[in-house]
Design a protein around this motif. Structure first.
Motif, short mmCIF file in Angstrom:
data_model
loop_
_atom_site.label_atom_id
_atom_site.label_comp_id
_atom_site.label_asym_id
_atom_site.label_seq_id
_atom_site.Cartn_x
_atom_site.Cartn_y
_atom_site.Cartn_z
N UNK A 5 -65.69 60.46 -94.32
CA UNK A 5 -65.81 59.11 -94.85
C UNK A 5 -65.27 58.06 -93.86
N UNK A 6 -66.15 57.17 -93.44
CA UNK A 6 -65.79 56.00 -92.64
C UNK A 6 -64.95 56.38 -91.42
N UNK A 7 -65.37 57.43 -90.72
CA UNK A 7 -64.59 57.97 -89.61
C UNK A 7 -64.82 57.14 -88.34
N UNK A 8 -63.73 56.74 -87.71
CA UNK A 8 -63.76 56.04 -86.43
C UNK A 8 -62.79 56.73 -85.49
N UNK A 16 -65.47 56.02 -79.50
CA UNK A 16 -66.28 57.24 -79.33
C UNK A 16 -67.19 57.47 -80.52
N UNK A 17 -66.65 57.35 -81.72
CA UNK A 17 -67.45 57.49 -82.94
C UNK A 17 -67.11 56.34 -83.87
N UNK A 18 -68.15 55.83 -84.54
CA UNK A 18 -67.97 54.63 -85.35
C UNK A 18 -68.64 54.78 -86.71
N UNK A 55 -59.38 55.74 -87.84
CA UNK A 55 -59.43 55.44 -89.27
C UNK A 55 -60.44 56.37 -89.92
N UNK A 56 -60.42 56.41 -91.24
CA UNK A 56 -61.34 57.27 -91.96
C UNK A 56 -60.67 58.54 -92.47
#
Length: 245
Positions: A5-8, A16-18, A55-56
């Motif tokens: 969920x909502x991984x950054x 890197x990942x949004x 975050x996430x």
């Protein structure tokens, strides 16, 4: 179910990942596609807890993995890395036996049977007493898969598992993996094989999810957008052949 969920994820100031949101359902085969450097391995590292997201949250059966102990996590998730990098030259049998560690108190006779049966299934029983560093890249890959299988986890993360295998062993490995009735997540570079074996395909591009679809809904245009190139696609019964033009 494994849910993200909502991984950054950031490395320093580099994103890197949004905003990654994925649900991996029970008994599903999920292929992750993307160009080199798209963040596929980084996603695995986040699920395993090897890197801390900016975050996430990540959940297994609605339980935040932050509240799961290392032993519990090892019982739930097994991992096959791209490359086996270990300074200790263990024999194949001992490498595979490591998969039993999260579940056992003693090394029982039944555990030895599980290991032998798994090595037989992968046609590598004759390597049992060989040191891991003496093996080819393809043989090491099969050993690492054997370790994942005996670990008997609910979730298996396979990071480019067929990279070093010949076409016969590629088919054997993928046939075995899809028969395991687990949440399987595979990083793979061949979209044709992804369509052959996966039930669901997730594409990563520009740090985000480009698409997340059942394979029946994947169009050639989806893949051409993913790889920024024209593709030649042929289908023969249930086999898919895709090449860049």
């Amino acid at each position: 179910m494994l849910s993200i969920r909502n991984l950054n994820i950031n490395y320093g100031k580099k994103n890197i990942l949004q905003n990654i949101n994925i649900d991996f359902k029970d008994s599903s085969i999920n292929a992750i596609l993307g160009s080199n450097g798209a963040g596929k391995t980084t996603l695995f590292q986040a699920i395993l807890g090897l890197i801390k997201p900016s975050s996430g949250e990540i959940f297994i059966n609605n339980k935040n993995i932050k509240s799961i102990t290392l032993k519990q996590k090892a019982q739930l998730i097994s991992y096959m890395p791209q490359i086996f990098d270990n300074p200790f030259d263990y024999c194949v049998f001992d490498i595979v036996a490591m998969g039993l560690e999260p579940h056992r108190k003693i090394f029982a006779k039944t555990n030895k049977t599980i290991i032998h049966n798994t090595l037989e299934m992968l046609n590598i029983h004759h390597l049992s007493n060989q040191n891991i560093q003496s093996l080819s890249g393809g043989q090491k890959a099969l050993v690492l898969l054997a370790r994942c299988i005996v670990q008997n986890s609910k979730i298996m993360l396979l990071d480019e598992p067929i990279a070093y295998l010949d076409i016969k062993n590629q088919k054997m490995l993928l046939d075995i993996v899809v028969s395991l009735n687990k949440i399987i997540v595979i990083n793979i570079h061949d979209p044709g094989l992804a369509l052959d074996y996966a039930t669901n395909i997730i594409a990563l591009k520009d740090r985000q999810i480009l698409f997340n679809k059942n394979k029946a809904n994947i169009k050639l245009d989806d893949l051409e957008k993913l790889y920024d190139t024209n593709l030649n696609y042929h289908r023969l019964e249930n086999l898919h052949f895709i090449k860049a033009i």
